[in-house]
Scaffold this motif. Structure first.
Motif, PDB file in Angstrom:
ATOM      1  N   ARG A  13       0.835  -1.202   0.000  1.00 30.20           N
ATOM      2  CA  ARG A  13       0.000   0.000   0.000  1.00 30.20           C
ATOM      3  C   ARG A  13       0.870   1.253   0.000  1.00 30.20           C
ATOM      4  N   ARG A  14       1.944   1.264   0.778  1.00 33.12           N
ATOM      5  CA  ARG A  14       2.843   2.415   0.836  1.00 33.12           C
ATOM      6  C   ARG A  14       3.499   2.644  -0.521  1.00 33.12           C
ATOM      7  N   TRP A  16       2.236   1.984  -3.490  1.00 38.23           N
ATOM      8  CA  TRP A  16       1.276   2.595  -4.408  1.00 38.23           C
ATOM      9  C   TRP A  16       1.019   4.055  -4.078  1.00 38.23           C
ATOM     10  N   TRP A  17       0.994   4.397  -2.789  1.00 40.30           N
ATOM     11  CA  TRP A  17       0.821   5.800  -2.417  1.00 40.30           C
ATOM     12  C   TRP A  17       2.030   6.624  -2.835  1.00 40.30           C
ATOM     13  N   CYS A  20       1.873   7.163  -6.513  1.00 38.61           N
ATOM     14  CA  CYS A  20       0.884   8.221  -6.765  1.00 38.61           C
ATOM     15  C   CYS A  20       1.506   9.591  -6.535  1.00 38.61           C
ATOM     16  N   CYS A  57      -0.884  12.363  -1.212  1.00 33.47           N
ATOM     17  CA  CYS A  57      -0.458  10.975  -1.430  1.00 33.47           C
ATOM     18  C   CYS A  57       0.758  10.635  -0.572  1.00 33.47           C
ATOM     19  N   ALA A  60      -0.384  10.205   2.925  1.00 32.65           N
ATOM     20  CA  ALA A  60      -1.132   8.944   3.064  1.00 32.65           C
ATOM     21  C   ALA A  60      -0.200   7.752   3.092  1.00 32.65           C
ATOM     22  N   SER A  61       0.947   7.837   2.428  1.00 28.17           N
ATOM     23  CA  SER A  61       1.876   6.708   2.434  1.00 28.17           C
ATOM     24  C   SER A  61       2.508   6.527   3.820  1.00 28.17           C
TER      25      SER A  61
END
Length: 65
Positions: A13-14, A16-17, A20, A57, A60-61
């Motif tokens: 997930r990190r 992909w953030w 982004c 982003c 969020a990561s």
């Protein structure tokens, strides 16, 4: 049946953030370049918009979920 660890899921997930954030940071940079080279006033607004998305982003990561 597959068992996924939460650590691997968090790293994924990190990733992909951060991807982004990188995409939007590059896009913001291109908009700023356009604003400087073509004296396009609207490109500054778009560049700031994309920079804010990149910042969101990136933040969020770093969040732990």
């Amino acid at each position: 049946m597959s068992i996924r660890s939460s650590a691997a899921s968090m790293r994924h997930r990190r990733f992909w953030w951060l991807l982004c954030a990188l995409v939007f940071a590059v896009t913001a940079g291109l908009q700023v370049f356009l604003a400087i080279s073509a004296a396009a006033w609207w490109a500054w607004a778009v560049g700031v918009f994309f920079a804010l998305i990149a910042l969101g982003c990136a933040l969020a990561s770093g969040r732990s979920t």
